[in-house]
Write a protein that holds these residues in place. Sequence first.
Motif, short mmCIF file in Angstrom:
data_model
loop_
_atom_site.label_atom_id
_atom_site.label_comp_id
_atom_site.label_asym_id
_atom_site.label_seq_id
_atom_site.Cartn_x
_atom_site.Cartn_y
_atom_site.Cartn_z
N GLU A 62 0.94 -1.42 0.09
CA GLU A 62 0.06 0.20 -0.06
C GLU A 62 0.76 1.17 0.14
O GLU A 62 0.60 2.10 -0.89
CB GLU A 62 -1.08 -0.12 1.10
CG GLU A 62 -2.33 -0.22 0.92
CD GLU A 62 -3.15 -0.29 2.17
OE1 GLU A 62 -3.19 0.70 2.98
OE2 GLU A 62 -3.75 -1.42 2.23
N GLU A 63 2.02 1.24 0.92
CA GLU A 63 2.61 2.54 0.81
C GLU A 63 3.65 2.51 -0.06
O GLU A 63 3.79 3.96 -0.45
CB GLU A 63 3.32 2.24 2.25
CG GLU A 63 3.80 3.76 2.86
CD GLU A 63 4.32 3.68 4.39
OE1 GLU A 63 3.74 3.03 5.05
OE2 GLU A 63 5.60 3.98 4.38
N PRO A 100 16.08 3.02 6.99
CA PRO A 100 15.74 1.78 6.90
C PRO A 100 14.34 1.55 6.97
O PRO A 100 13.58 2.34 7.25
CB PRO A 100 16.45 1.35 8.10
CG PRO A 100 16.48 2.51 9.02
CD PRO A 100 16.66 3.77 8.10
N GLY A 101 14.08 0.28 7.00
CA GLY A 101 12.56 -0.15 7.21
C GLY A 101 11.64 0.18 6.33
O GLY A 101 10.38 0.35 6.79
N THR A 102 11.88 0.67 4.98
CA THR A 102 10.89 0.86 3.87
C THR A 102 10.42 -0.13 3.17
O THR A 102 9.48 0.42 2.34
CB THR A 102 11.41 2.17 3.21
OG1 THR A 102 12.68 1.77 2.61
CG2 THR A 102 11.83 3.57 4.04
N GLY A 103 10.68 -1.36 3.42
CA GLY A 103 10.24 -2.33 2.63
C GLY A 103 10.94 -2.85 1.24
O GLY A 103 10.30 -3.76 0.54
N LYS A 104 12.24 -2.54 1.41
CA LYS A 104 13.14 -2.88 0.26
C LYS A 104 13.26 -4.28 0.34
O LYS A 104 13.02 -5.09 -0.96
CB LYS A 104 14.26 -2.32 0.30
CG LYS A 104 14.34 -0.64 0.11
CD LYS A 104 15.71 0.06 0.31
CE LYS A 104 16.54 -0.39 1.65
NZ LYS A 104 15.90 0.29 2.67
N GLU A 244 15.60 1.60 -11.49
CA GLU A 244 16.02 2.07 -10.04
C GLU A 244 14.65 2.76 -9.36
O GLU A 244 13.98 3.49 -10.11
CB GLU A 244 17.10 3.42 -10.33
CG GLU A 244 17.53 3.37 -9.00
CD GLU A 244 18.61 4.49 -9.17
OE1 GLU A 244 19.05 4.98 -10.10
OE2 GLU A 244 19.25 4.78 -8.08
N ARG A 245 14.31 2.21 -8.25
CA ARG A 245 13.30 2.85 -7.59
C ARG A 245 13.68 3.39 -6.24
O ARG A 245 14.55 2.47 -5.69
CB ARG A 245 12.12 2.05 -7.41
CG ARG A 245 11.15 2.05 -8.74
CD ARG A 245 10.72 3.30 -9.04
NE ARG A 245 9.94 3.35 -10.39
CZ ARG A 245 10.44 3.42 -11.43
NH1 ARG A 245 11.60 3.78 -11.56
NH2 ARG A 245 9.82 3.59 -12.55
N GLU A 246 13.29 4.57 -5.66
CA GLU A 246 13.43 4.83 -4.34
C GLU A 246 12.33 4.46 -3.38
O GLU A 246 11.17 4.75 -3.82
CB GLU A 246 13.68 6.36 -4.24
CG GLU A 246 14.10 7.01 -2.95
CD GLU A 246 14.53 8.37 -2.75
OE1 GLU A 246 14.32 8.95 -3.72
OE2 GLU A 246 14.89 8.93 -1.63
N PHE A 247 12.60 4.15 -2.46
CA PHE A 247 11.42 3.86 -1.42
C PHE A 247 11.30 5.00 -0.57
O PHE A 247 12.41 5.11 0.24
CB PHE A 247 11.76 2.41 -0.55
CG PHE A 247 11.29 1.12 -1.48
CD1 PHE A 247 12.08 0.82 -2.55
CD2 PHE A 247 10.42 0.33 -0.90
CE1 PHE A 247 11.78 -0.20 -3.28
CE2 PHE A 247 10.24 -0.89 -1.74
CZ PHE A 247 10.88 -1.10 -2.66
N HIS A 252 9.43 0.92 8.87
CA HIS A 252 8.49 0.19 9.77
C HIS A 252 9.30 -0.98 10.53
O HIS A 252 8.62 -1.86 11.08
CB HIS A 252 7.64 -0.64 8.72
CG HIS A 252 6.44 0.34 8.07
ND1 HIS A 252 5.44 0.61 8.68
CD2 HIS A 252 6.82 1.21 7.12
CE1 HIS A 252 4.79 1.35 7.95
NE2 HIS A 252 5.62 1.89 6.93
N ARG A 253 10.38 -0.79 10.70
CA ARG A 253 11.44 -1.84 11.47
C ARG A 253 10.96 -1.76 12.81
O ARG A 253 11.26 -0.62 13.35
CB ARG A 253 12.91 -1.67 11.06
CG ARG A 253 13.93 -2.97 11.73
CD ARG A 253 15.11 -2.63 11.09
NE ARG A 253 15.33 -2.95 9.58
CZ ARG A 253 15.01 -4.18 8.99
NH1 ARG A 253 14.81 -5.22 9.84
NH2 ARG A 253 15.00 -4.40 7.60
#
Length: 258
Positions: A62-63, A100-104, A244-247, A252-253
């Motif tokens: 979703e995010e 960190p913790g953005t879902g990569k 290439e994609r930026e999160f 969310h970690r």
Amino acid sequence: MSNAKNCILAQHCSLAGGAQCTKLCPSYIANHGLNGAGGRVGAANLPLEYRGVTLANSPAREEQASIYRVLEGYVPTFARQFEEHPEKPIKSLYFYSDSPGTGKTTTASAVLTEYITRHYIGSILRNRQALDRPAYFLDVNAWQTLYNKFNRPTVPADVAEPASRQYYAWMTAAEVAPFAVLDDIGVRDVTEGFRGDLHTIINHRVTNGMVTVYTSNIPLRDLNTVFREMKPRLVDRMRDLCIEREFVGISHRGLKRA
Ligand SMILES: Nc1ncnc2c1ncn2[C@@H]1O[C@H](COP(=O)(O)OP(=O)(O)OP(=O)(O)O)[C@@H](O)[C@H]1O
Ligand SMILES: [Mg+2]
């Protein structure tokens, strides 16, 4: 009770949820093993936390909606693995974010699972034997920890030897798998020896046009400063092959999931 929720094939399987959907299904065993921790998913070395994540059920979906839209269009290109002379190669992916913790890693794992699924189903449909390890996940930090275990001044042989064996086994797996995730390649504070080995894997994959998902905390354009240009223009060649994609978003970690 149906085994569909444990099986990466479920969303494509006409038997999912029915009476034949059990832990004894041959396709379930082929992908998850008899004990649920083997098969092609087990061989991929995916950390437990990320097993079973697909594009459809990913907590980051979703995010990171715009990235997932791109990926919904991207994963069908995996069918090109079965074409002898595909018109276009399958692109690689590069996911990065400052925080960190953005879902990569979650998203890279979902793409890996899609690759295994499509490789397995595509092979069966073409009457071919699916590879035992079509996809491999290399946790670059864990790999560096292994490296450090056998590269200290005084390491007992019974500690150094298994660590070094495992280190080279992971390295080979990451070089030969048709699809690989190289998770967290922006690691700093590494020795020249370790950096050289990481470059060897990337160079091998780039040179042979192998599909790779990289995750990193820095954008591709800044990778040279970390890689220190050991292999001339390696980063330029990576960029040519990558989406290439930026999160973006907060970490969310460590947050409790509902
Ligand atoms: N957008 C999101 N919404 C909800 N949960 C998320 C989201 N992104 C990640 N998570 C959860 O947060 C945790 C960390 O995610 P993940 O490991 O994918 O992050 P990362 O970007 O790889 O972090 P790092 O930079 O530290 O490697 C996981 O448990 C994951 O399920
Ligand atoms: Mg990560």
